[in-house]
Design an enzyme around this catalytic site. Structure first.
Site, PDB file in Angstrom:
ATOM      1  N   ASP A  84      -5.411   6.009   4.432  1.00 57.74           N
ATOM      2  CA  ASP A  84      -4.432   4.927   4.240  1.00 57.74           C
ATOM      3  C   ASP A  84      -4.833   4.076   3.031  1.00 57.74           C
ATOM      4  OD1 ASP A  84      -2.280   3.281   4.901  1.00 57.74           O
ATOM      5  OD2 ASP A  84      -3.477   2.030   6.246  1.00 57.74           O
ATOM      6  N   HIS A  85      -3.929   3.886   2.098  1.00 54.83           N
ATOM      7  CA  HIS A  85      -4.179   3.067   0.894  1.00 54.83           C
ATOM      8  C   HIS A  85      -5.469   3.439   0.175  1.00 54.83           C
ATOM      9  CE1 HIS A  85      -0.797   0.391   1.353  1.00 54.83           C
ATOM     10  NE2 HIS A  85      -1.063   0.338   2.641  1.00 54.83           N
ATOM     11  N   HIS A 177       1.685  -6.369   5.289  1.00 57.17           N
ATOM     12  CA  HIS A 177       0.687  -6.017   6.305  1.00 57.17           C
ATOM     13  C   HIS A 177       0.360  -7.243   7.150  1.00 57.17           C
ATOM     14  CE1 HIS A 177      -0.625  -2.663   3.409  1.00 57.17           C
ATOM     15  NE2 HIS A 177      -0.163  -2.068   4.480  1.00 57.17           N
ATOM     16  N   GLY A 178       0.013  -7.027   8.387  1.00 60.20           N
ATOM     17  CA  GLY A 178      -0.371  -8.136   9.269  1.00 60.20           C
ATOM     18  C   GLY A 178       0.857  -8.819   9.848  1.00 60.20           C
ATOM     19  N   GLY A 209       4.292  -2.127   9.814  1.00 64.21           N
ATOM     20  CA  GLY A 209       5.183  -1.953  10.976  1.00 64.21           C
ATOM     21  C   GLY A 209       5.050  -3.032  12.040  1.00 64.21           C
ATOM     22  N   ASN A 231      -0.668  -0.921  12.483  1.00 66.71           N
ATOM     23  CA  ASN A 231      -2.111  -1.138  12.593  1.00 66.71           C
ATOM     24  C   ASN A 231      -2.398  -2.415  13.391  1.00 66.71           C
ATOM     25  OD1 ASN A 231      -4.865  -1.231  12.225  1.00 66.71           O
ATOM     26  ND2 ASN A 231      -4.816  -1.627  10.039  1.00 66.71           N
TER      27      ASN A 231
HETATM   28  P1  13P Z   1       0.428  -3.525  10.011  1.00 67.32           P
HETATM   29  O1  13P Z   1      -1.020  -3.816  10.160  1.00 67.32           O
HETATM   30  O2  13P Z   1       1.193  -4.710   9.566  1.00 67.32           O
HETATM   31  O3  13P Z   1       1.012  -2.882  11.223  1.00 67.32           O
HETATM   32  O4  13P Z   1       0.563  -2.480   8.809  1.00 67.32           O
HETATM   33  C1  13P Z   1      -0.022  -1.213   8.927  1.00 67.32           C
HETATM   34  C2  13P Z   1       0.059  -0.452   7.660  1.00 67.32           C
HETATM   35  O5  13P Z   1       0.993  -0.553   6.912  1.00 67.32           O
HETATM   36  C3  13P Z   1      -1.040   0.473   7.340  1.00 67.32           C
HETATM   37  O6  13P Z   1      -0.968   0.924   6.041  1.00 67.32           O
END
Ligand code: 13P
Length: 288
Positions: A84-85, A177-178, A209, A231
């Protein structure tokens, strides 16, 4: 069954649903997500940020754990182990470690450099049968030290990067995110619509998400989003369930301090969240 994400996302795009990417932090997270995917007969993507990889002592530890657990639990649904990223170097490390999918986040480079590095990594990934995600525009907020102000993607640039042959494309559309701030304006469906018009059948990825209202998730899927990353929400429900257990004094009763007991409510809470998301995203029963 560990596979690349290519096939599952192609099917999701054609079938108008999304596959969830759930980020993992340790053994409990991994087990909870794999068991839920198997129970619901849903394809799934396990996301690993560089920070989480480091926490778990390295990408090769993660790959070895996920491969072994997939086998020992007898998981039959398609599972992709995805970076991821990732930075350019993270991508090579994950290829070496045995991941089945990588994300190169070149969104902080100018578009020429993003295109150049993504092109190279597409060749590397595809030669080895891995899938690859690229990013255009920025996802706002902070995730494991990766900070971005967030910026809507330019649909023309999305088309350029999609045409490099990536398997999925993350595009900033006002997502972060978050947790979302109370005054968040919502997803930019006008931008998403333009991106989908330019990129056709390319599976689009919605990061951030956690906290997006269900109706916006459904609309995003109807406009071509085929992968949704979650996440923070699993972290929040895990922490809440663990806090309740401790506040109720359960760790002080008998052998309630045993980690297998102490971490059980949090693990069950992750399972419930993953189930809820898979139902919302429409991936239940789509394993074949
Ligand atoms: P969140 O932590 O906001 O759910 O985002 C997860 C995400 O995009 C991981 O790359």
């Amino acid at each position: 069954m560990l596979v690349s994400a290519t096939e599952m996302l192609k099917k999701a795009k054609e079938g108008h649903y999304a596959v969830g990417q759930f980020n993992i932090n340790n053994l409990e997270w991994t087990k909870a997500i794999l068991l839920t995917a198997e129970e619901l007969k849903s394809p799934v993507i396990l996301g690993v940020s560089a920070g989480a990889g480091k926490y778990m002592t390295g990408f090769s530890t993660v790959a070895a754990m996920v491969k072994a657990m997939d086998e020992s639990l007898g998981i039959t649904v398609p599972v992709a182990l995805h970076l991821d990223h990732g930075t350019y170097d993270n991508c090579y490390d994950c290829v070496k470690a045995g991941f089945t999918s990588i994300m190169f986040d070149g969104s902080h480079y100018d578009i020429e450099e993003n295109v150049e590095k993504t092109t190279e990594l597409v060749h590397v990934a595809h030669k080895l049968g891995l899938s690859i995600e690229a990013e255009v525009g920025g996802i706002g907020g902070e995730e494991d030290g990766v900070v971005s102000a967030g910026e809507c993607a330019d649909p023309e640039e999305c088309k350029r990067v999609a045409d490099l042959g990536v398997d999925m494309l993350a595009a900033g559309i006002g997502n972060i995110h978050g947790k979302y701030p109370a005054d968040w304006a919502g997803l930019r469906f006008d931008v998403l619509d333009n991106i989908q018009a330019k990129t056709g059948m390319m599976p689009l990825v919605l990061h951030g998400g956690t906290g997006i209202p269900d109706d916006q998730i459904k609309k995003a899927i109807s406009l071509g989003v085929s992968k949704i990353n979650v996440n923070t929400e699993c972290q929040l429900v895990f922490a809440e369930a663990t806090r309740k257990y401790v506040e109720a004094g359960k760790d002080l009763e008998g052998k309630g301090f045993d980690p297998r007991k102490l971490l059980a409510p949090g693990t069950e809470a992750i399972k419930a969240t993953v189930k809820e998301k898979m139902e919302l995203f429409g991936s239940v029963g789509k394993a074949n």
